[in-house]
Motif scaffolding. Structure first.
Motif, PDB file in Angstrom:
ATOM      1  N   UNK A  42      10.162   1.940 -11.216  1.00 41.75           N
ATOM      2  CA  UNK A  42      10.775   1.010 -10.264  1.00 41.75           C
ATOM      3  C   UNK A  42       9.737   0.545  -9.228  1.00 41.75           C
ATOM      4  N   UNK A  43       8.955   1.478  -8.691  1.00 40.73           N
ATOM      5  CA  UNK A  43       7.941   1.126  -7.681  1.00 40.73           C
ATOM      6  C   UNK A  43       6.899   0.179  -8.259  1.00 40.73           C
ATOM      7  N   UNK A  44       6.547   0.367  -9.512  1.00 43.89           N
ATOM      8  CA  UNK A  44       5.605  -0.537 -10.172  1.00 43.89           C
ATOM      9  C   UNK A  44       6.198  -1.947 -10.213  1.00 43.89           C
ATOM     10  N   UNK A  45       7.449  -2.029 -10.637  1.00 44.42           N
ATOM     11  CA  UNK A  45       8.108  -3.350 -10.722  1.00 44.42           C
ATOM     12  C   UNK A  45       8.195  -4.000  -9.339  1.00 44.42           C
ATOM     13  N   UNK A  46       8.644  -3.240  -8.358  1.00 51.83           N
ATOM     14  CA  UNK A  46       8.770  -3.771  -7.002  1.00 51.83           C
ATOM     15  C   UNK A  46       7.414  -4.227  -6.467  1.00 51.83           C
ATOM     16  N   UNK A  47       6.372  -3.463  -6.741  1.00 48.31           N
ATOM     17  CA  UNK A  47       5.028  -3.819  -6.269  1.00 48.31           C
ATOM     18  C   UNK A  47       4.541  -5.118  -6.883  1.00 48.31           C
ATOM     19  N   UNK A  99       0.831  -1.211   0.000  1.00 51.67           N
ATOM     20  CA  UNK A  99       0.000   0.000   0.000  1.00 51.67           C
ATOM     21  C   UNK A  99       0.864   1.259   0.000  1.00 51.67           C
ATOM     22  N   UNK A 100       1.958   1.234   0.741  1.00 55.39           N
ATOM     23  CA  UNK A 100       2.877   2.384   0.765  1.00 55.39           C
ATOM     24  C   UNK A 100       3.472   2.622  -0.625  1.00 55.39           C
ATOM     25  N   UNK A 101       3.853   1.543  -1.310  1.00 56.68           N
ATOM     26  CA  UNK A 101       4.365   1.696  -2.675  1.00 56.68           C
ATOM     27  C   UNK A 101       3.309   2.312  -3.584  1.00 56.68           C
ATOM     28  N   UNK A 102       2.074   1.846  -3.460  1.00 59.33           N
ATOM     29  CA  UNK A 102       0.998   2.376  -4.296  1.00 59.33           C
ATOM     30  C   UNK A 102       0.753   3.857  -4.005  1.00 59.33           C
ATOM     31  N   UNK A 103       0.859   4.239  -2.734  1.00 56.67           N
ATOM     32  CA  UNK A 103       0.703   5.649  -2.368  1.00 56.67           C
ATOM     33  C   UNK A 103       1.830   6.485  -2.971  1.00 56.67           C
ATOM     34  N   UNK A 104       3.039   5.944  -2.987  1.00 60.46           N
ATOM     35  CA  UNK A 104       4.168   6.652  -3.615  1.00 60.46           C
ATOM     36  C   UNK A 104       3.949   6.775  -5.120  1.00 60.46           C
ATOM     37  N   UNK A 105       3.440   5.712  -5.739  1.00 61.87           N
ATOM     38  CA  UNK A 105       3.131   5.760  -7.170  1.00 61.87           C
ATOM     39  C   UNK A 105       2.130   6.873  -7.436  1.00 61.87           C
ATOM     40  N   UNK A 106       1.111   6.941  -6.618  1.00 62.88           N
ATOM     41  CA  UNK A 106       0.099   7.993  -6.770  1.00 62.88           C
ATOM     42  C   UNK A 106       0.727   9.366  -6.667  1.00 62.88           C
ATOM     43  N   UNK A 107       1.478   9.574  -5.630  1.00 64.80           N
ATOM     44  CA  UNK A 107       2.047  10.885  -5.366  1.00 64.80           C
ATOM     45  C   UNK A 107       3.010  11.334  -6.468  1.00 64.80           C
ATOM     46  N   UNK A 124      -4.534   1.718  -3.233  1.00 64.98           N
ATOM     47  CA  UNK A 124      -3.903   1.922  -1.926  1.00 64.98           C
ATOM     48  C   UNK A 124      -4.917   1.694  -0.816  1.00 64.98           C
ATOM     49  N   UNK A 125      -6.070   2.307  -0.951  1.00 69.63           N
ATOM     50  CA  UNK A 125      -7.126   2.169   0.064  1.00 69.63           C
ATOM     51  C   UNK A 125      -7.577   0.720   0.189  1.00 69.63           C
ATOM     52  N   UNK A 126      -7.727   0.037  -0.940  1.00 67.83           N
ATOM     53  CA  UNK A 126      -8.193  -1.356  -0.903  1.00 67.83           C
ATOM     54  C   UNK A 126      -7.162  -2.261  -0.239  1.00 67.83           C
ATOM     55  N   UNK A 127      -5.896  -2.093  -0.587  1.00 70.78           N
ATOM     56  CA  UNK A 127      -4.856  -2.943  -0.005  1.00 70.78           C
ATOM     57  C   UNK A 127      -4.714  -2.666   1.490  1.00 70.78           C
ATOM     58  N   UNK A 128      -4.835  -1.407   1.891  1.00 69.14           N
ATOM     59  CA  UNK A 128      -4.812  -1.093   3.324  1.00 69.14           C
ATOM     60  C   UNK A 128      -5.981  -1.765   4.044  1.00 69.14           C
ATOM     61  N   UNK A 129      -7.134  -1.760   3.401  1.00 72.71           N
ATOM     62  CA  UNK A 129      -8.303  -2.435   3.974  1.00 72.71           C
ATOM     63  C   UNK A 129      -8.038  -3.934   4.124  1.00 72.71           C
TER      64      UNK A 129
END
Length: 124
Positions: A45-50, A24-32, A104-109
Protein backbone atom coordinates in the motif's frame (compact mmCIF):
# COMPACT_ATOMS: atom_id res chain seq x y z
CA UNK A 1 -11.24 1.30 -1.19
CA UNK A 2 -9.12 4.40 -0.78
CA UNK A 3 -10.49 7.73 -1.97
CA UNK A 4 -7.42 8.84 -3.91
CA UNK A 5 -9.07 12.11 -4.99
CA UNK A 6 -9.65 13.16 -1.38
CA UNK A 7 -6.08 12.21 -0.48
CA UNK A 8 -4.78 14.17 -3.46
CA UNK A 9 -6.73 17.26 -2.39
CA UNK A 10 -5.31 17.12 1.15
CA UNK A 11 -1.81 16.34 -0.12
CA UNK A 12 -1.74 19.23 -2.57
CA UNK A 13 -2.77 21.69 0.16
CA UNK A 14 0.72 21.31 1.64
CA UNK A 15 3.78 23.20 0.46
CA UNK A 16 6.33 21.30 -1.65
CA UNK A 17 8.79 20.67 1.23
CA UNK A 18 6.01 19.15 3.34
CA UNK A 19 4.86 16.96 0.45
CA UNK A 20 8.40 15.72 -0.08
CA UNK A 21 8.66 15.13 3.65
CA UNK A 22 5.52 12.98 3.48
CA UNK A 23 7.02 10.98 0.63
CA UNK A 24 10.23 10.53 2.63
CA UNK A 25 8.19 9.34 5.63
CA UNK A 26 6.49 6.73 3.43
CA UNK A 27 9.88 5.56 2.16
CA UNK A 28 11.15 5.29 5.74
CA UNK A 29 8.10 3.17 6.63
CA UNK A 30 8.76 0.98 3.59
CA UNK A 31 12.32 0.50 4.79
CA UNK A 32 11.33 -0.33 8.32
CA UNK A 33 8.50 -2.74 7.53
CA UNK A 34 10.41 -4.44 4.73
CA UNK A 35 13.50 -4.92 6.86
CA UNK A 36 11.47 -6.39 9.72
CA UNK A 37 9.45 -8.62 7.40
CA UNK A 38 6.21 -7.44 9.00
CA UNK A 39 3.00 -6.74 7.05
CA UNK A 40 3.82 -7.00 3.36
CA UNK A 41 0.35 -5.72 2.48
CA UNK A 42 1.04 -2.45 4.30
CA UNK A 43 4.30 -2.06 2.40
CA UNK A 44 2.55 -2.70 -0.88
CA UNK A 45 0.00 0.00 0.00
CA UNK A 46 2.80 2.46 0.92
CA UNK A 47 4.50 1.76 -2.41
CA UNK A 48 1.27 2.54 -4.28
CA UNK A 49 0.59 5.67 -2.24
CA UNK A 50 4.17 6.87 -2.76
CA UNK A 51 3.78 6.54 -6.52
CA UNK A 52 0.74 8.83 -6.30
CA UNK A 53 2.66 11.30 -4.10
CA UNK A 54 5.34 11.51 -6.79
CA UNK A 55 2.75 11.97 -9.53
CA UNK A 56 1.19 14.82 -7.59
CA UNK A 57 4.52 16.44 -6.67
CA UNK A 58 6.97 16.06 -9.54
CA UNK A 59 5.45 18.85 -11.63
CA UNK A 60 6.12 21.35 -8.82
CA UNK A 61 9.61 20.11 -7.96
CA UNK A 62 11.66 21.65 -10.79
CA UNK A 63 13.20 19.78 -13.70
CA UNK A 64 16.16 18.18 -11.89
CA UNK A 65 14.18 16.97 -8.91
CA UNK A 66 11.29 15.89 -11.11
CA UNK A 67 13.63 13.62 -13.08
CA UNK A 68 14.86 12.02 -9.85
CA UNK A 69 11.32 11.61 -8.56
CA UNK A 70 10.28 9.89 -11.79
CA UNK A 71 13.29 7.58 -11.40
CA UNK A 72 12.04 6.76 -7.90
CA UNK A 73 8.52 6.22 -9.22
CA UNK A 74 9.85 3.70 -11.74
CA UNK A 75 11.72 1.91 -8.94
CA UNK A 76 8.55 1.78 -6.85
CA UNK A 77 6.64 0.36 -9.83
CA UNK A 78 9.26 -2.37 -10.22
CA UNK A 79 8.95 -3.27 -6.55
CA UNK A 80 5.18 -3.31 -6.82
CA UNK A 81 5.22 -5.52 -9.91
CA UNK A 82 7.55 -8.08 -8.25
CA UNK A 83 6.26 -7.65 -4.70
CA UNK A 84 5.23 -11.25 -4.00
CA UNK A 85 8.70 -12.51 -5.02
CA UNK A 86 10.46 -9.74 -3.09
CA UNK A 87 8.45 -10.37 0.06
CA UNK A 88 9.14 -14.11 -0.06
CA UNK A 89 12.93 -13.62 -0.26
CA UNK A 90 14.68 -12.13 2.77
CA UNK A 91 17.73 -11.03 0.77
CA UNK A 92 15.52 -9.18 -1.72
CA UNK A 93 13.58 -7.54 1.14
CA UNK A 94 16.83 -6.37 2.73
CA UNK A 95 17.91 -4.93 -0.63
CA UNK A 96 14.62 -3.06 -0.98
CA UNK A 97 14.97 -1.77 2.57
CA UNK A 98 18.45 -0.42 1.79
CA UNK A 99 17.29 1.22 -1.44
CA UNK A 100 14.34 2.77 0.41
CA UNK A 101 16.76 4.14 3.03
CA UNK A 102 18.89 5.78 0.33
CA UNK A 103 15.80 7.26 -1.35
CA UNK A 104 14.48 8.49 2.01
CA UNK A 105 17.68 10.46 2.58
CA UNK A 106 17.65 11.86 -0.96
CA UNK A 107 14.01 12.97 -0.83
CA UNK A 108 14.58 14.59 2.57
CA UNK A 109 17.54 16.42 1.06
CA UNK A 110 15.34 17.60 -1.82
CA UNK A 111 12.72 18.84 0.64
CA UNK A 112 15.14 21.13 2.46
CA UNK A 113 13.32 20.30 5.70
CA UNK A 114 16.49 19.19 7.45
CA UNK A 115 18.38 22.36 6.57
CA UNK A 116 15.77 24.76 7.94
CA UNK A 117 16.31 26.01 11.47
CA UNK A 118 14.12 24.41 14.06
CA UNK A 119 12.48 26.82 16.49
CA UNK A 120 13.02 26.20 20.16
CA UNK A 121 9.86 25.37 22.12
CA UNK A 122 10.71 28.37 24.31
CA UNK A 123 10.74 30.82 21.39
CA UNK A 124 7.62 32.67 20.54
Amino acid sequence: MKDWNALQGRYLNDELPTRLGGLAANLARIKSLTKSGVNGNAVEYLIRESKFFIEWTAMDAGMDYAAELVELQVQLARWQFHWSKIWADEAKRINVAEQARVWTERVLEMSGLLSEPVASPNQG
